[in-house]
Enzyme design. Structure first.
Site, PDB file in Angstrom:
ATOM      1  N   CYS A 128       0.828  -1.206   0.000  1.00 34.07           N
ATOM      2  CA  CYS A 128       0.000   0.000   0.000  1.00 34.07           C
ATOM      3  C   CYS A 128       0.866   1.261   0.000  1.00 34.07           C
ATOM      4  O   CYS A 128       1.368   1.674   1.050  1.00 34.07           O
ATOM      5  CB  CYS A 128      -0.927  -0.012   1.205  1.00 34.07           C
ATOM      6  SG  CYS A 128      -1.893   1.491   1.353  1.00 34.07           S
ATOM      7  N   CYS A 131      -0.423   4.099   2.169  1.00 32.69           N
ATOM      8  CA  CYS A 131      -0.226   3.920   3.613  1.00 32.69           C
ATOM      9  C   CYS A 131       1.229   4.156   3.995  1.00 32.69           C
ATOM     10  O   CYS A 131       1.519   4.774   5.008  1.00 32.69           O
ATOM     11  CB  CYS A 131      -0.593   2.508   4.047  1.00 32.69           C
ATOM     12  SG  CYS A 131      -2.076   1.845   3.321  1.00 32.69           S
ATOM     13  N   ASP A 132       2.145   3.638   3.200  1.00 32.96           N
ATOM     14  CA  ASP A 132       3.546   3.567   3.631  1.00 32.96           C
ATOM     15  C   ASP A 132       4.512   4.448   2.846  1.00 32.96           C
ATOM     16  O   ASP A 132       5.682   4.577   3.223  1.00 32.96           O
ATOM     17  CB  ASP A 132       4.034   2.110   3.538  1.00 32.96           C
ATOM     18  CG  ASP A 132       3.181   1.191   4.401  1.00 32.96           C
ATOM     19  OD1 ASP A 132       2.711   1.657   5.453  1.00 32.96           O
ATOM     20  OD2 ASP A 132       2.975   0.031   4.011  1.00 32.96           O
TER      21      ASP A 132
END
Ligand code: NDP
Length: 304
Positions: A128, A131-132
């Site tokens: 992701c 997200c990261d």
């Protein structure tokens, strides 16, 4: 009972609540579903300037709530669709009974299956970018895959990182034309066509990847790239394991439905969204199928 909090689940809840079916929605492990792992939604009608996925999903949730949907946070750990009413167990603790169940559990990211992928998960391996990606500002990363997701992730990461490799196993990208152009015209992205990843390397975290170029061909060659992050974007598998004793599924695990309808092989159990859709996998399609499932559930309950 609605299982899942993506566009399919929330839309089913809106329709079911407005039909006075007293829906209870089990939110599952990822509130808002897969969409919340993307950056911006540009193709959902009604948002001409695009919308942040969290905002869109929160809008849907509030709309479902407004008409009386009850929400339960937690993961469904067991179901029994052989009895009537049907049973749904959340976190091995709370047991619910429902006249009709709408399964809208979506799909999850796939991994390559490399040993080193497991070793470095959370230490350089991610599925992701939204997200990261933040952790890789001004660093070098690789994205695996050649579809729309991979292109989207590569573009997003290029906005944060020094350099982005795309590792593509075929000599072409599978993504839509517009996404391909965005990638190919981005000077920070280098597409490595006909490359496969053999293993990830590094001291305690990802620092590099060993790749093989044109595997099995006369000019096969092993290559190494230095990277700080390795992002998977090679597709998804449906979250349907828990239903396998009751619902018919295809070889990949997608729930089989009756033609164009959301009806499964169990009367009163309906499937909506990506858990039953290997083809389109779009938020708007999932939302549409959620509406269909709620309409069918209403018909079913009235027939009892
Ligand atoms: P896709 O299935 O479309 O693409 C997966 C990619 O990963 C392909 O390039 C595939 O290669 C590659 N791949 C699969 N397995 C491996 C492996 N073991 N090793 C290396 N590469 C591998 O999945 P996506 O998640 O990209 O897209 C799913 C659906 O969602 C599509 O319909 C897409 O259009 C849609 N989507 C739409 C978006 C939008 O409209 N904004 C954004 C994101 C997704 P190969 O081509 O060789 O099979």
């Amino acid at each position: 009972m609605i299982i899942g909090s993506g566009p399919a689940g929330y839309t089913a809840a809106i329709y079911a609540a407005r039909a006075n079916l007293s829906p209870v929605l089990i939110e599952g492990p990822q509130l808002g579903g897969q969409l919340t792992t993307t950056t911006e939604v540009e193709n959902f009608p009604g948002y001409p300037d695009g919308v942040e996925p969290f905002t869109m999903m929160d809008d849907m949730r509030r709309q479902a709530e407004r008409f009386g949907t009850q929400f339960v946070s937690g993961i469904v750990t067991k179901v029994d669709f052989s009895v009537s009413p049907k049973k749904v167990v959340v976190e091995d603790e709370q047991e619910f009974e429902a006249d009709a169940v709408i399964v809208a559990t979506g799909a999850s990211a796939k991994y390559l299956g490399l040993e080193s992928e497991r070793t470095y998960r959370g230490r350089g391996v991610s599925a992701c970018a939204t997200c990261d990606g933040f952790f890789y500002r001004k660093k070098t990363v690789a994205v695996v895959g050649g579809g729309d997701t991979a292109c989207e992730e590569a573009n997003y990461l290029a906005g944060l990182c020094e350099k982005v490799y795309m590792i593509v196993r075929k000599p072409y990208l599978r993504a839509s034309e517009i996404m391909q152009q965005r990638v190919l015209n981005n000077p920070k992205i280098e597409v490595l066509f006909e490359h496969n990843t053999i293993q990830l390397t590094g001291e305690g975290k990802v620092q590099g990847a060993d790749l093989i170029y044109r595997k099995g061909e006369a000019d096969e060659e092993q290559r190494h790239i230095e990277i700080d992050g390795f992002f998977l974007a090679i597709g998804h598998h449906p979250n349907t394991e828990i239903f396998k004793d009751y619902l018919h599924r295809d070889a990949e695990g997608y729930i089989l439905v009756d033609g164009d309808s959301p009806r499964t092989n169990v009367p009163g159990v309906f499937a909506a969204g990506d858990c039953a859709d290997p083809h389109y996998r779009q938020a708007i399609v999932a939302a549409g199928s959620g509406a269909k499932a709620a309409i069918e559930a209403d018909k079913y309950i009235k027939s009892l």
